[in-house]
Design a protein around this motif. Structure first.
Motif, PDB file in Angstrom:
ATOM      1  N   ASP A 103     -10.466 -73.549   6.467  1.00  0.00           N
ATOM      2  CA  ASP A 103     -10.544 -72.684   7.633  1.00  0.00           C
ATOM      3  C   ASP A 103     -10.185 -71.272   7.225  1.00  0.00           C
ATOM      4  O   ASP A 103     -10.278 -70.351   7.995  1.00  0.00           O
ATOM      5  CB  ASP A 103      -9.569 -73.195   8.673  1.00  0.00           C
ATOM      6  CG  ASP A 103      -9.901 -72.675  10.040  1.00  0.00           C
ATOM      7  OD1 ASP A 103      -9.099 -72.863  10.921  1.00  0.00           O
ATOM      8  OD2 ASP A 103     -10.982 -72.072  10.191  1.00  0.00           O
ATOM      9  N   GLY A 104      -9.704 -71.155   5.997  1.00  0.00           N
ATOM     10  CA  GLY A 104      -9.284 -69.856   5.528  1.00  0.00           C
ATOM     11  C   GLY A 104     -10.493 -69.021   5.189  1.00  0.00           C
ATOM     12  O   GLY A 104     -10.434 -67.878   4.936  1.00  0.00           O
ATOM     13  N   HIS A 134     -18.301 -67.653   8.078  1.00  0.00           N
ATOM     14  CA  HIS A 134     -17.661 -67.605   9.387  1.00  0.00           C
ATOM     15  C   HIS A 134     -16.777 -66.378   9.441  1.00  0.00           C
ATOM     16  O   HIS A 134     -16.328 -65.874   8.404  1.00  0.00           O
ATOM     17  CB  HIS A 134     -16.851 -68.885   9.629  1.00  0.00           C
ATOM     18  CG  HIS A 134     -15.808 -69.123   8.583  1.00  0.00           C
ATOM     19  ND1 HIS A 134     -16.097 -69.645   7.338  1.00  0.00           N
ATOM     20  CD2 HIS A 134     -14.480 -68.877   8.571  1.00  0.00           C
ATOM     21  CE1 HIS A 134     -14.999 -69.717   6.614  1.00  0.00           C
ATOM     22  NE2 HIS A 134     -13.988 -69.242   7.335  1.00  0.00           N
ATOM     23  N   HIS A 176     -16.059 -64.816   5.559  1.00  0.00           N
ATOM     24  CA  HIS A 176     -16.167 -65.378   4.220  1.00  0.00           C
ATOM     25  C   HIS A 176     -16.743 -66.781   4.339  1.00  0.00           C
ATOM     26  O   HIS A 176     -17.030 -67.247   5.446  1.00  0.00           O
ATOM     27  CB  HIS A 176     -14.827 -65.339   3.474  1.00  0.00           C
ATOM     28  CG  HIS A 176     -13.692 -66.028   4.157  1.00  0.00           C
ATOM     29  ND1 HIS A 176     -12.387 -65.927   3.763  1.00  0.00           N
ATOM     30  CD2 HIS A 176     -13.669 -66.844   5.252  1.00  0.00           C
ATOM     31  CE1 HIS A 176     -11.616 -66.641   4.545  1.00  0.00           C
ATOM     32  NE2 HIS A 176     -12.364 -67.207   5.456  1.00  0.00           N
ATOM     33  N   HIS A 215     -13.474 -64.198  10.896  1.00  0.00           N
ATOM     34  CA  HIS A 215     -12.132 -64.234  11.483  1.00  0.00           C
ATOM     35  C   HIS A 215     -11.776 -62.910  12.149  1.00  0.00           C
ATOM     36  O   HIS A 215     -10.713 -62.807  12.769  1.00  0.00           O
ATOM     37  CB  HIS A 215     -11.081 -64.525  10.404  1.00  0.00           C
ATOM     38  CG  HIS A 215     -11.177 -65.889   9.797  1.00  0.00           C
ATOM     39  ND1 HIS A 215     -10.754 -67.036  10.447  1.00  0.00           N
ATOM     40  CD2 HIS A 215     -11.654 -66.303   8.600  1.00  0.00           C
ATOM     41  CE1 HIS A 215     -10.950 -68.082   9.663  1.00  0.00           C
ATOM     42  NE2 HIS A 215     -11.494 -67.672   8.543  1.00  0.00           N
TER      43      HIS A 215
HETATM   44 ZN   LIG Z   1     -12.098 -68.673   6.952  1.00  0.00          ZN
END
Ligand SMILES: [Zn+2]
Ligand SMILES: [Zn+2]
Length: 367
Positions: A366-367, A258, A250, A260
Motif C-alpha cells: 500500500d506504500g 496509485h 507510485h 497518495h
Molecule cells: Zn502506495
C-alpha cells in the motif's frame, strides 16, 4: 527544500503497520469500511433500464475513456454496511492514460529533482532528489540512514522486479533496508486490472470509521486509483523511502499505479462558478472535488472526512493537501468493492471476500 530539522519525534512509528515496510496489506476485495452520510448524487438507481442507462452514462462521462477496460455497467452489490444496492462497475487499467508516470528514485546523490520523485513528511512535500537522500540521516536525525555509497554516491534502488517484490514482502527482508524502493509498471501482467464497484447512490451509515480502508479512497476521472494514506512510518522504520512521482503516485506489483497525494496532474471537471472542480468518485459514491475553490481558498466547515454539502452539489469531499498523505480522512457512506476481476460479485459486508475455494487474500503493498 527544508532539510534541516532537529530531533524528530518518531517514537510511535514502530507499532504502526508492521505488516511490511511497503505497507503490504491484504487485498480485501470487499473490505469492511464504515462511513456515513447524506446522498450527493441525484442518480438513484431504479428498476427502469432506460433510466439506469442514463445514470450510467452520466457517471461515466467525465472518466478518461482510454483508462477504462471493457464497458462499465450497473451491477447488484452489497455495501460495507450490508445494504443491498445498485453499483457502478468500472474496470481500470493499472496506469493512467493521460500522463506519464515516474520517476521515483534518483540513481546517484548528484541527481536533481528532474530525475526524482517527491517525498511527503509532516504535511510538506519534498523533492526526493539526490541531495535529499544524501541528507536523510540529518533530516530524520538518525545516523542509521545510509542509502548511498559514500565513495561513488550511487543510491541503493530496488531496480529489478525481484528486488521490488522482495522489498515489498510482508516479512522484512533486511537485505533491502536502506534502499530507495520503486517498482515499474511493466512488472505487472498485461491483463491485471482492478474493477471498482461503487454505489450509484451513497448510503449513509451510523458511525464513521475514522480512517480509509485498504481498498482506498476511490478513483479519479483520470482513471487512477486514489489510495489510502501511505504507511510512511513503516517505510521509514526500515530506513527505506518509497517516493511518489510528481503526480503523487507510485507502483506496487498488485494494484499498479496509485496515488497518495492529489496534484494538478488529475483531470478536473468544472462544477459551479465558484466551487472546486470534480476530480473523481469516492468508493462510497460521493464525488471528490479538488481541495480549493476557485477563489483559491479551502471551503470552511469540512467534516472529519473532508466533506460538506453545498448548494447544487449535495454532499461531496474535497481532497486533502498534497503533503498531507491523506486524500480523504474517511468515508461517510457505505463503500463498495475493489475486485481483481469484473466477474466477481461485490459483497463489501464481508471482511474477506467469499472467493473461489482456496482463494486467500493476496498481499499488496500500500506504500
Ligand atoms: Zn502506495
Ligand atoms: Zn465543497
Amino acid at each position: 527544500m527544508e532539510v534541516e530539522r532537529s530531533n524528530r519525534e518518531r517514537s510511535t512509528r514502530g507499532d504502526n503497520n508492521r505488516f511490511s515496510r511497503l505497507g503490504f496489506a491484504a487485498i480485501s476485495a470487499c473490505t469492511y469500511v464504515a462511513g456515513c452520510a447524506p446522498a450527493a448524487n441525484d442518480t438513484a438507481q431504479t428498476s427502469d433500464p432506460v433510466a439506469n442507462a442514463q445514470t450510467l452514462a452520466q457517471i461515466i462521462e467525465p472518466f478518461d475513456k482510454d483508462a477504462i477496460v471493457g464497458e462499465p455497467s450497473i451491477v447488484p452489490c452489497t455495501l460495507s454496511g450490508g445494504t443491498e444496492a445498485q453499483c457502478l462497475s468500472i474496470t481500470l487499467k493499472p496506469e493512467p492514460a493521460a500522463f506519464k508516470i515516474g520517476p521515483w528514485c534518483p540513481r546517484n546523490i548528484a541527481d536533481g529533482p528532474e530525475l526524482s520523485g517527491i517525498w511527503l513528511d509532516d504535511g510538506k512535500v519534498y523533492d526526493a532528489d539526490g541531495k535529499f537522500i544524501q541528507n536523510l540521516s540529518r533530516f530524520y536525525d538518525d545516523d542509521r540512514w545510509q542509502l548511498f555509497d559514500p565513495e561513488t554516491g550511487k543510491i541503493n534502488v530496488t531496480d529489478t522486479e525481484a528486488s521490488c517484490q522482495a522489498a515489498a514482502r510482508p516479512d522484512d527482508d533486511p537485505a533491502y533496508q536502506n534502499h530507495c524502493v520503486e517498482c515499474q509498471i511493466d512488472y505487472l501482467p498485461a491483463d491485471q486490472f482492478q474493477t471498482y464497484v461503487i454505489p450509484l447512490s451513497p448510503v449513509q451509515v451510523a458511525s464513521v470509521e475514522p480512517r480509509v480502508g485498504h481498498d482506498g479512497v476511490g478513483i479519479a476521472y483520470s482513471g487512477v486509483r486514489l489510495d489510502a494514506s501511505a504507511p510512511l512510518d513503516a517505510i521509514l522504520d526500515a530506513h527505506t523511502l518509497a517516493p511518489f512521482d510528481d503526480c503523487g503516485g507510485h507502483v506496487n506489483p498488485n494494484v499498479g499505479y496509485h496515488i497518495h497525494a492529489v496534484t494538478d496532474c488529475l483531470k478536473s471537471v468544472p462544477t459551479t462558478a465558484s466551487h472546486a472542480p470534480k476530480l473523481g468518485l469516492a468508493l462510497d459514491g460521493y464525488p471528490i472535488l479538488a481541495r480549493l475553490n476557485l477563489d483559491g481558498k479551502e471551503p470552511e466547515g469540512l467534516d472529519q472526512c473532508r466533506g460538506h454539502a453545498s448548494d447544487g452539489l449535495g454532499y461531496h469531499y474535497h481532497a486533502g493537501a498534497t503533503g498531507s498523505n491523506a486524500i480523504l480522512g474517511c468515508h461517510k457512506a457505505e463503500t463498495g468493492c475493489v475486485l481483481t476481476s469484473a466477474t466477481q460479485t461485490c459483497d463489501a459486508s464481508q471482511t474477506v471476500r467469499r472467493g473461489p475455494p482456496g482463494g486467500g487474500r493476496p498481499p499488496r503493498p500500500d506504500g
